[in-house]
Design an enzyme around this catalytic site. Structure first.
Site, PDB file in Angstrom:
ATOM      1  N   HIS A 101       3.013   3.258  -8.762  1.00  0.00           N
ATOM      2  CA  HIS A 101       2.939   1.814  -9.022  1.00  0.00           C
ATOM      3  C   HIS A 101       4.226   1.324  -9.692  1.00  0.00           C
ATOM      4  O   HIS A 101       4.726   0.241  -9.380  1.00  0.00           O
ATOM      5  CB  HIS A 101       1.729   1.472  -9.897  1.00  0.00           C
ATOM      6  N   ARG A 145      -0.190   7.642  -2.773  1.00  0.00           N
ATOM      7  CA  ARG A 145       0.222   8.774  -1.922  1.00  0.00           C
ATOM      8  C   ARG A 145       1.695   9.127  -2.126  1.00  0.00           C
ATOM      9  O   ARG A 145       2.081  10.288  -2.120  1.00  0.00           O
ATOM     10  CB  ARG A 145      -0.059   8.445  -0.443  1.00  0.00           C
ATOM     11  N   TRP A 146       2.508   8.119  -2.329  1.00  0.00           N
ATOM     12  CA  TRP A 146       3.943   8.329  -2.559  1.00  0.00           C
ATOM     13  C   TRP A 146       4.140   9.189  -3.812  1.00  0.00           C
ATOM     14  O   TRP A 146       4.939  10.112  -3.829  1.00  0.00           O
ATOM     15  CB  TRP A 146       4.624   6.971  -2.728  1.00  0.00           C
ATOM     16  N   TRP A 158     -11.036  -2.785  -9.540  1.00  0.00           N
ATOM     17  CA  TRP A 158     -11.586  -2.489 -10.877  1.00  0.00           C
ATOM     18  C   TRP A 158     -12.275  -1.137 -10.896  1.00  0.00           C
ATOM     19  O   TRP A 158     -12.447  -0.537 -11.962  1.00  0.00           O
ATOM     20  CB  TRP A 158     -12.599  -3.567 -11.293  1.00  0.00           C
ATOM     21  N   SER A 181      -6.998  -6.084  -6.140  1.00  0.00           N
ATOM     22  CA  SER A 181      -8.143  -6.684  -5.447  1.00  0.00           C
ATOM     23  C   SER A 181      -9.380  -6.678  -6.343  1.00  0.00           C
ATOM     24  O   SER A 181      -9.423  -5.964  -7.357  1.00  0.00           O
ATOM     25  CB  SER A 181      -8.453  -5.903  -4.160  1.00  0.00           C
ATOM     26  N   ARG A 218      -5.618  -1.982   8.273  1.00  0.00           N
ATOM     27  CA  ARG A 218      -6.808  -2.800   8.018  1.00  0.00           C
ATOM     28  C   ARG A 218      -6.433  -3.904   7.025  1.00  0.00           C
ATOM     29  O   ARG A 218      -5.378  -3.854   6.391  1.00  0.00           O
ATOM     30  CB  ARG A 218      -7.968  -1.943   7.495  1.00  0.00           C
ATOM     31  N   ARG A 264     -11.176   1.591  -9.930  1.00  0.00           N
ATOM     32  CA  ARG A 264     -10.228   2.708 -10.103  1.00  0.00           C
ATOM     33  C   ARG A 264     -10.294   3.252 -11.532  1.00  0.00           C
ATOM     34  O   ARG A 264     -10.816   2.569 -12.425  1.00  0.00           O
ATOM     35  CB  ARG A 264      -8.809   2.216  -9.797  1.00  0.00           C
ATOM     36  N   SER A 317      -8.495  -5.086   4.386  1.00  0.00           N
ATOM     37  CA  SER A 317      -8.977  -4.829   3.026  1.00  0.00           C
ATOM     38  C   SER A 317      -9.268  -6.109   2.227  1.00  0.00           C
ATOM     39  O   SER A 317      -8.809  -6.248   1.089  1.00  0.00           O
ATOM     40  CB  SER A 317      -7.984  -3.947   2.261  1.00  0.00           C
ATOM     41  N   LEU A 373      11.179 -20.429  -3.212  1.00  0.00           N
ATOM     42  CA  LEU A 373      10.051 -19.571  -2.821  1.00  0.00           C
ATOM     43  C   LEU A 373       8.875 -19.704  -3.796  1.00  0.00           C
ATOM     44  O   LEU A 373       9.074 -19.703  -5.012  1.00  0.00           O
ATOM     45  CB  LEU A 373      10.537 -18.106  -2.830  1.00  0.00           C
ATOM     46  N   ASP A 414       0.815  -1.217   0.000  1.00  0.00           N
ATOM     47  CA  ASP A 414       0.000   0.000   0.000  1.00  0.00           C
ATOM     48  C   ASP A 414       0.855   1.276   0.000  1.00  0.00           C
ATOM     49  O   ASP A 414       1.986   1.278   0.489  1.00  0.00           O
ATOM     50  CB  ASP A 414      -0.905  -0.032   1.252  1.00  0.00           C
ATOM     51  N   GLY A 415       0.265   2.342  -0.529  1.00  0.00           N
ATOM     52  CA  GLY A 415       0.888   3.668  -0.432  1.00  0.00           C
ATOM     53  C   GLY A 415       1.489   4.188  -1.723  1.00  0.00           C
ATOM     54  O   GLY A 415       2.066   5.278  -1.740  1.00  0.00           O
TER      55      GLY A 415
HETATM   56  C1  FPP Z   1      -1.934  -0.013  -3.368  1.00  0.00           C
HETATM   57  O1  FPP Z   1      -1.489   1.320  -3.344  1.00  0.00           O
HETATM   58  C2  FPP Z   1      -1.316  -0.717  -4.488  1.00  0.00           C
HETATM   59  C3  FPP Z   1      -2.000  -1.344  -5.471  1.00  0.00           C
HETATM   60  C4  FPP Z   1      -3.473  -1.402  -5.500  1.00  0.00           C
HETATM   61  C5  FPP Z   1      -1.298  -1.973  -6.612  1.00  0.00           C
HETATM   62  C6  FPP Z   1      -0.011  -2.652  -6.305  1.00  0.00           C
HETATM   63  C7  FPP Z   1       0.648  -2.990  -7.564  1.00  0.00           C
HETATM   64  C8  FPP Z   1       1.966  -2.862  -7.851  1.00  0.00           C
HETATM   65  C9  FPP Z   1       2.953  -2.463  -6.845  1.00  0.00           C
HETATM   66  C10 FPP Z   1       2.512  -3.110  -9.227  1.00  0.00           C
HETATM   67  C11 FPP Z   1       1.854  -4.094 -10.130  1.00  0.00           C
HETATM   68  C12 FPP Z   1       1.955  -5.501  -9.704  1.00  0.00           C
HETATM   69  C13 FPP Z   1       2.823  -6.450 -10.136  1.00  0.00           C
HETATM   70  C14 FPP Z   1       2.695  -7.804  -9.577  1.00  0.00           C
HETATM   71  C15 FPP Z   1       3.917  -6.206 -11.074  1.00  0.00           C
HETATM   72  P1  FPP Z   1      -2.544   2.478  -3.569  1.00  0.00           P
HETATM   73  O2  FPP Z   1      -2.577   2.786  -5.003  1.00  0.00           O
HETATM   74  O3  FPP Z   1      -3.861   2.103  -2.979  1.00  0.00           O
HETATM   75  O4  FPP Z   1      -1.893   3.642  -2.762  1.00  0.00           O
HETATM   76  P2  FPP Z   1      -2.646   4.816  -1.970  1.00  0.00           P
HETATM   77  O5  FPP Z   1      -3.375   4.163  -0.823  1.00  0.00           O
HETATM   78  O6  FPP Z   1      -1.524   5.684  -1.520  1.00  0.00           O
HETATM   79  O7  FPP Z   1      -3.561   5.486  -2.944  1.00  0.00           O
END
Ligand code: FPP
Length: 254
Positions: free
Chosen positions: A50, A37-38, A82, A78, A207, A84, A209, A144, A33-34
């Site tokens: 991402h 925001r990052w 979808w 998740s 949480r 988003r 989620s 792994l 997560d994050g």
């Molecule tokens: C949550 O951060 C992150 C996601 C919903 C996507 C995670 C996916 C990747 C890191 C890359 C793609 C995956 C692979 C396997 C190559 P957020 O967007 O909800 O962050 P926020 O809470 O700051 O808005």
């Protein structure tokens, strides 16, 4: 056997973590997560976060593999994601395909099984084709197992398991009294895998989620304020170190 980890470029003793190599969690699950925001902190679009998050995946998969973790489950998309913006969903799907294509050789060389959990048939065709290909080529590896949770939802997973069992009752193959925890587990995406020992969620949110709802019954939770693109192997070591110093009683008295 203990292994001493020291955070790079720091002289602080607190940063030193001595991991007990005989007590490495078998299954680590991470809610990555994050990213959004990052990116926002850098005045960049969410997709930039991402992309940076994929770099973290590389580092953490490598570290887990080297530490001898048997299962690493990453929450990548998740059933709710979808909703988003289309551009963000498209970018996530592209990043997945790029990741599988770019990392395949390295992961295979490192004996990693590339697996997925979730209903991947609903992902764009190229995604599930690449996932199936990667799984077929790595399924006999013995290191792994990397579980990419994609179009994954913990509630749907339980509903699907219940439906499978209901069919067996309907066909008179089993009786209602035959249903037990083992049977429910058998029809989960994670069938045959140990439950996560530790669930890590960076970025300050605390949480679940809809992640591994059945499997988390006795998981240890570990939170950090660090956002996923900034999460490092030192943060992972910190989480494992904390885990090793917890008293897991599984509801019993010691
Ligand atoms: C949550 O951060 C992150 C996601 C919903 C996507 C995670 C996916 C990747 C890191 C890359 C793609 C995956 C692979 C396997 C190559 P957020 O967007 O909800 O962050 P926020 O809470 O700051 O808005």
């Amino acid at each position: 056997m203990f292994k001493l980890f020291t955070k790079k470029n720091t002289i602080s003793k607190i940063e030193e973590k001595q991991l007990d190599m005989s007590n490495i969690p078998k299954h680590i699950a991470i809610i990555m997560d994050g990213n959004g925001r990052w990116a926002k902190e850098r005045n960049m679009p969410r997709t930039y976060g991402h992309k940076a998050g994929v770099e973290t995946i590389r580092e953490i998969v490598k570290e887990c593999s080297e530490l001898g973790v048997k299962y690493l489950t990453l929450y990548a998309f998740s059933t709710e994601n979808w909703a988003r913006p289309k551009e963000e969903v498209d970018t996530l799907m592209k990043l997945l395909v790029q990741y599988l294509r770019n990392e395949f050789e390295e992961l295979n060389k490192n004996n990693v099984v590339i697996n997925s959990i979730g209903d991947i048939s609903k992902l764009p065709k190229v995604c599930h084709e690449e996932l199936n290909k990667a799984y077929e080529k790595t399924k006999n590896n013995t290191g792994l197992t990397l579980n990419l949770a994609l179009n994954y939802g913990g509630r749907v997973e339980i509903v699907n398991s219940v439906k499978e069992i209901a069919k067996l009752v309907e066909e008179n193959k089993i009786k209602v009294d035959d249903i037990d925890e083992k049977m429910i587990e058998k029809y989960l995406y994670t069938s045959g895998m140990p439950d996560p020992d530790i669930i890590i969620r960076p970025s300050g949110e605390q949480r679940l989620s809809n992640f591994l709802l059945w499997q988390c019954a006795y998981s240890e939770f570990w939170y950090s304020d660090v956002k996923w693109p900034d999460f490092t192997k030192q943060n992972l070591v910190e989480a494992i170190f904390d885990y090793q110093n917890r008293d897991r009683r599984f509801g019993k008295v010691k």
